[in-house]
Structures are given as C-alpha cells and as structure tokens.
Design an enzyme around this catalytic site. Structure first.
Site, PDB file in Angstrom:
ATOM      1  N   LYS A  10     -10.715   0.591  10.457  1.00  0.00           N
ATOM      2  CA  LYS A  10     -10.934  -0.663   9.740  1.00  0.00           C
ATOM      3  C   LYS A  10     -11.382  -1.775  10.667  1.00  0.00           C
ATOM      4  CE  LYS A  10      -7.368   0.122   6.186  1.00  0.00           C
ATOM      5  NZ  LYS A  10      -8.166   0.673   5.087  1.00  0.00           N
ATOM      6  N   GLN A  58      -4.542  -4.707   7.488  1.00  0.00           N
ATOM      7  CA  GLN A  58      -5.530  -5.679   7.001  1.00  0.00           C
ATOM      8  C   GLN A  58      -5.455  -6.995   7.770  1.00  0.00           C
ATOM      9  OE1 GLN A  58      -7.947  -5.013   5.094  1.00  0.00           O
ATOM     10  NE2 GLN A  58      -7.365  -3.195   3.950  1.00  0.00           N
ATOM     11  N   ASP A  85       3.106  -3.582   8.317  1.00  0.00           N
ATOM     12  CA  ASP A  85       1.836  -2.894   8.070  1.00  0.00           C
ATOM     13  C   ASP A  85       0.731  -3.903   8.352  1.00  0.00           C
ATOM     14  OD1 ASP A  85      -0.510  -1.934   7.039  1.00  0.00           O
ATOM     15  OD2 ASP A  85       0.302  -1.390   5.081  1.00  0.00           O
ATOM     16  N   HIS A 105       0.871  -1.170   0.000  1.00  0.00           N
ATOM     17  CA  HIS A 105       0.000   0.000   0.000  1.00  0.00           C
ATOM     18  C   HIS A 105       0.917   1.233   0.000  1.00  0.00           C
ATOM     19  CE1 HIS A 105      -2.795   2.970   1.717  1.00  0.00           C
ATOM     20  NE2 HIS A 105      -3.790   2.139   1.514  1.00  0.00           N
ATOM     21  N   CYS A 109      -4.767   2.303  -3.582  1.00  0.00           N
ATOM     22  CA  CYS A 109      -3.498   2.814  -3.035  1.00  0.00           C
ATOM     23  C   CYS A 109      -2.364   1.826  -3.228  1.00  0.00           C
ATOM     24  CB  CYS A 109      -3.635   3.196  -1.565  1.00  0.00           C
ATOM     25  SG  CYS A 109      -4.846   4.478  -1.278  1.00  0.00           S
TER      26      CYS A 109
END
Lengths: 458, 151
Positions: free
Chosen positions: A264, A241, A238, A161, A409
């Site tokens: 999220k 998700q 990261d 991303h 993104c």
C-alpha cells in the site's frame, strides 16, 4: 552501502525542510512519470487509478531495487559465509533499518511479515502461545503478563478491517477471553464515552485501526491509548492506512504493537511489517518456528533467538525488503507531511464532489468536518441510491476509472451503516485533481445510466 | 466492448421489475409433490439469493426468490423465474446448462434467444469474468432447489 545508485525521485530544488512547499499538480505530473503503470490506456481511455487504498502503484526505483538485488546480491541471509551472502544480509538488514526509521522504530523492533494480516496474526498467536506456555509451566514469569483466560477481555472497534477483527475473535476462542467492541454511531463515529466504559480492569488488549479504510478518518489514538494504558492493557494499532499517507512515529503514539503492509506504500506485494516494543517482542514466544530463528536445537527442544529473528522463520522475503526500503526512500524524499497535506486536499475535493450529488450518500465525515481533530485523508466511500456498488464500479471502469467496490473487508461496519457494499475512491501522492474531477463527472452520470433520475430518492 | 452490451435494456428492466421476487405466492407443501430451497452467497460482493422451487405434475409449478445484489444478479433471478416456471425439471436442467455454457464462454458462445429467451441478453456478461458469478448465483440456487424438489 548500495552497490549501484538507485535513481531518486524528482523533487523541487528549493525544498526547505522547515517550510515544505505544497505538493502541487506540476510536481505530481513529474512524480507520475516515475510510475510506469499510471501511463497506461485502458480501452482507449487513460487510466484513472483511484484504488490506492487497496494497493498502490510502484515507482521505477522500487522495481529497479528489486531487480538490482537479484542481479548483484542474491543469496540467503543470516546463513552462509560467502561474499554474496554477506551482501544480501547487509542489504536485508539495511532495509530493516530504513523501514524501521520511517516509523520511528529501532531496527530490532521491526519484524518482516508477508503482509499486515500476518503481522496481526503473529501478535495474536504469540499471545495464545504465551497462554499455553504459562499453563504448561514453560518460560519465565515474564510470560504471564501475556497469558489470557476467562474473565479477560480483548477490545476492538466496530469499524475494523477483518484483518484486525478475526485474529482477535480467534484468540478469544483459543484462550477463553471475551471479545468486546467499541460501537460506532449511525455515521460511523466511535463512541468514546462507551469506550471509556468498555476499556476497564478486565481489558488486556486493545486493537484498533489508525485510519479507517472506509470512512477516511484518522482515529483518536491518544484517547484510546490513554484508556488502554490506565487499564494496564496492551495496544495493537492497524496502521495499514496511516503509514503510507502521513508521518507516523509509533513511539510517539505510544502503542505496543503496530502492523502495516508494503504494497500500500509503493513497495511490492508479499511484504509487511510488525512493530513491537523491544522488551515485548523479546519476551513473547514465537509464532512460526523453524530455521534461522533458533540458538540451540536438540531432538527434544529448541531455544530461540531474540527479536526480530525470533519471528522470522525460514527463508525470508529479501528482495521485497530491499524494495520496501526503496519505497520508503521515495516517500521520505517526497515528504510525508507534504503527501498528507495533499491527500487531505484531495480527500476534501472527493468528499465535496460526492456529497453534492443527488442520490449519493457519502460515508464518514461530511465535507469540511474534522472527526477527532483530523481532516479526512484521501479516501471517500459512498453509496449510490438504487445502484449496487458493482454496477457503479462497472460503469466507472468503462470510463477507465478504477475504484474499489464491495464491503472493503469491513462487513460489520457496512452492516452498521445499513449497507452490504459501497464504492470507494482512494488517492495517493500521484493522484491529480483532474483525475478526481473526471471521476466525479462520471459518477454524476451513474444514476441516469441505470434509469434513475437524479432527483429520485432511491 | 461497450457498456451497453453488458447492460442490455432487457437486463435493466428485469433488474427493476424483479419477476418472481418474494415468497408470498409460493406453492404450499400440500399442493406440491416436491419442494426445495437453496440460499447462495457471493462472499466477494455480499450478493445473496434464496430460491424456492415447488414441483407438481411433472413441472416446476413455482420458482420464487428473495435476494439482494447488483443489477446483473437481480435481473438474472427475474429472468430465471420467467423461464423456469412451467418447465419440466429436465427442461430446466438443460436450460441451466445452456445458460452456464454461454456465461462461462468468455464471449465465445453467443446467446440463442430460441433456447434462452430473455436469458440470451446476458451474453455480454461472459466477457466480464468478474461478473460471471453475479449472473449465475440465482441459477445455482435454482438448480440446487430443483434437485431437492425432485430428489
């Protein structure tokens, strides 16, 4: 201690933590009643929300936690000695402990940020400040391990991303270090053989995503962390998700830093978090400076508090932190293992249905395929031959179905896959199988609507 | 509002046929009094269009384009080609203004086929705020290119 009781989510009475029952459609129906936004109709059709990968909807308990904070405890934190300030500070720090515990961290290892992007920028700027401090002889020798310069390498992957790519591009520019990346193959699979050649003695930092927001894959964290450790490099994960969708323990993953965002995972917008190993956070120079993060200030200089306060300058996102804690309570009570298992089933249903359509290319693992030993989670992106993603999204929107369109993104990833844009459906704990099926039925009509027969190639 | 009001048949046809796409037939420098080229990108969706305009004898002799994007942006470029070629720069400027006014009206200004020809079919776009840029991208490029060609 909370001053009012926040309603807990509905859960089965017979929940046995050792053998959790499946999160089935009947329980999901009950869960959906906790989410006011999901009951809406759009243009006379019930909303089918398949864009949780972009942002999740919020349960009533999260909305009420934020409102309750403002009604009963609102005050600035870590300053002021009055009763409300004490209550606000307690609520703020209890929230930190709750969210830290959710990802296996100690409270002092969790820094609040505005979002995950800010968390990743915080690490990047702390490293470049360390570089500057070391150059100018400020700080002790412990700073030198963060300092970067020509000859040093920062490694990312081709599927990142933009939030986990651009901060490292700019860090490389500021310090003179080189940015390298682990390539992916035509399908999007990370080239791990190449990774073991790229990550070497010059590597100082390896940043990669835990779960891909486009491919629906969970990365081989153990292998990449192992390569970084052997090279003596720092690791940045990261986790935007992954943390919302599966049980995550950053200590178990053995990463040095990790970023995730609240919105999220059922929390409000405006808050995210950075995890960092305590000895690293305490040694790094600050990023944003100002009030609430100092010990002594003179007209010439300032000394800084240890983490996490060191990285929380200015008035903080207090009500959002409190609501973030309510969000992780909701997820914890539902059960992250159960959520992950359900999302894997929904991801497979999406993948199977999409792959079965003529003229539609599923991105990432084929149905039934596990990459790096993990099933696809609840995200499936695809390309409809001859129909631009925006037209696909517009068609689905006319049926009340909300999906994401564009490059998500991740321009370099799309370019590598030969695309400029794709359409993405993403599920969460409140997504029903009926919604997935309704999306698939509408998707099957898209090429016909735009004048392409279902048999035409492109 | 129904989807068919957005994707009128004339738009779907232009999106496929892409009139004026490709630079092979662009008027050469020797034949034109003025040339202009403009590239426009929509960072939200990655749509991009490059428009080349050649002006001679007081009129836009050729307007060609290359690009990629959604059906709205591609159809809009195709219609633009049909309407702009042969128009004087001033006529084109007025046409582009009328098109912009309709597209940005949020459904308040209907498309007038007398003024806009096939471009009137884009009136449905004005009700979809997220798609306004798709319809405008080629026109913005053309206005910029025409300014260069006449400047």
């Amino acid at each position: 201690m909370a001053l009012v009781s926040i309603p807990a989510p509905l859960r089965p009475d017979s929940a046995d933590p050792a053998h959790p029952s499946d999160l089935d459609d009947s329980e999901v129906e009950r869960i959906r009643h906790d989410f006011p936004a999901l009951g809406q109709e759009l243009g006379g059709r019930p909303l089918v929300y398949l864009d949780s990968g972009a942002t999740s909807q919020k349960p009533r308990s999260v909305l009420e936690a934020e409102q309750d904070f403002y009604e009963t405890r609102n005050a600035a934190v870590h300053r002021g000695a009055h009763e409300l300030a004490v209550r606000a500070t307690d609520a703020y720090e209890e929230a930190r402990a709750a969210v830290a515990g959710f990802v296996g961290a100690d409270p002092a290892e969790l820094v609040w940020t505005s979002n995950a992007t800010e968390a990743l920028n915080l690490v990047a700027y702390a490293f470049s400040n360390a570089t500057l401090w070391a150059e100018r002889g400020r700080g002790g020798s412990e700073l030198r391990r963060f300092a970067l310069g020509p000859g040093d390498e920062i490694v990312v992957t081709e599927l990142e991303h933009h939030a986990n790519l651009i901060p490292w591009q700019e860090l490389a520019f500021r310090t003179g270090a080189a940015l390298r990346y682990i390539p992916i193959d035509d399908d999007g699979r990370l080239d791990l053989a190449e990774a073991s050649r790229i990550i070497g003695p010059n590597t100082r930092l390896v940043a990669f995503s835990h779960a891909s927001n486009v491919l629906g894959t969970v990365s081989p964290v153990e292998e990449l962390v192992g390569l970084a450790r052997r090279a003596g490099a720092f690791t940045v994960l990261d986790a935007c998700q992954s943390v919302p969708h599966q049980p995550v323990d950053f200590k178990q993953l053995d990463v040095d830093f990790a970023a995730f965002s609240g919105h999220k995972m059922l929390a409000p917008t405006g808050i995210g978090a950075l995890y960092g190993r305590r000895e690293l956070l305490d040694a790094l120079p600050p990023f944003l400076v100002g009030g609430s993060m100092i010990t002594t200030v003179t007209m010439e200089r300032a000394d800084y508090l240890p983490a996490p306060q060191r990285f929380e300058a200015g008035t903080q996102r207090i009500s959002q932190a409190v609501a973030f804690a309510a969000a992780v309570d909701y997820l914890r009570e539902t059960g992250m293992q159960r959520i992950a298992a359900r999302e894997a089933r929904l991801g497979e249903r999406l993948a199977e249905g999409i792959a079965a359509l003529d003229g539609v290319r599923l991105l990432g693992p084929a149905p039934g395929e596990d990459w790096y030993g993990h099933p696809r989670f609840g995200i499936a992106a695809f390309d409809v031959a001859g129909v631009h993603a925006h037209d696909v999204g517009q068609f689905l929107d006319s049926r009340g179905i909300a999906v994401r369109v564009g490059h998500h993104c991740a321009q370099p990833l799309h370019r590598r896959l030969g695309l400029t844009a794709s359409t993405r459906a993403s599920a969460y704990l409140y997504t029903t199988e009926a919604e997935v099926d309704s999306f698939l039925a509408s998707l099957a009509e898209v090429r016909g609507y735009f004048g392409l027969t279902s048999k035409a190639g492109s | 509002m129904s989807l068919d009001a957005l994707y009128q048949q004339v738009i779907l046809e232009h999106a496929k046929e892409r009139h004026g796409s490709g630079f092979a037939d662009t008027l050469g420098e020797a034949q034109a009094a003025g040339l202009g080229e403009s590239h426009q990108l929509n960072p939200v969706c990655g749509d991009e269009v490059t428009v080349r305009v050649a002006v001679a004898d007081g009129a836009i002799q050729s307007l060609r384009w290359e690009g990629q994007g959604c059906s709205i942006s591609m159809a809009s470029a195709s219609v633009l080609h049909d309407l702009a070629e042969g128009a004087s720069p001033e006529e084109f400027r007025r046409l582009a203004e009328a098109f912009r006014e309709m597209i940005r009206s949020r459904g308040q200004i209907p498309g007038d086929p007398e003024v806009l020809g096939d471009a009137a079919a884009f009136e449905g776009v004005s009700r979809y705020a997220a798609r306004v840029k798709c319809a405008m991208i080629a026109w913005v490029a053309a206005e910029d290119a025409a300014r260069q060609a006449t400047g």
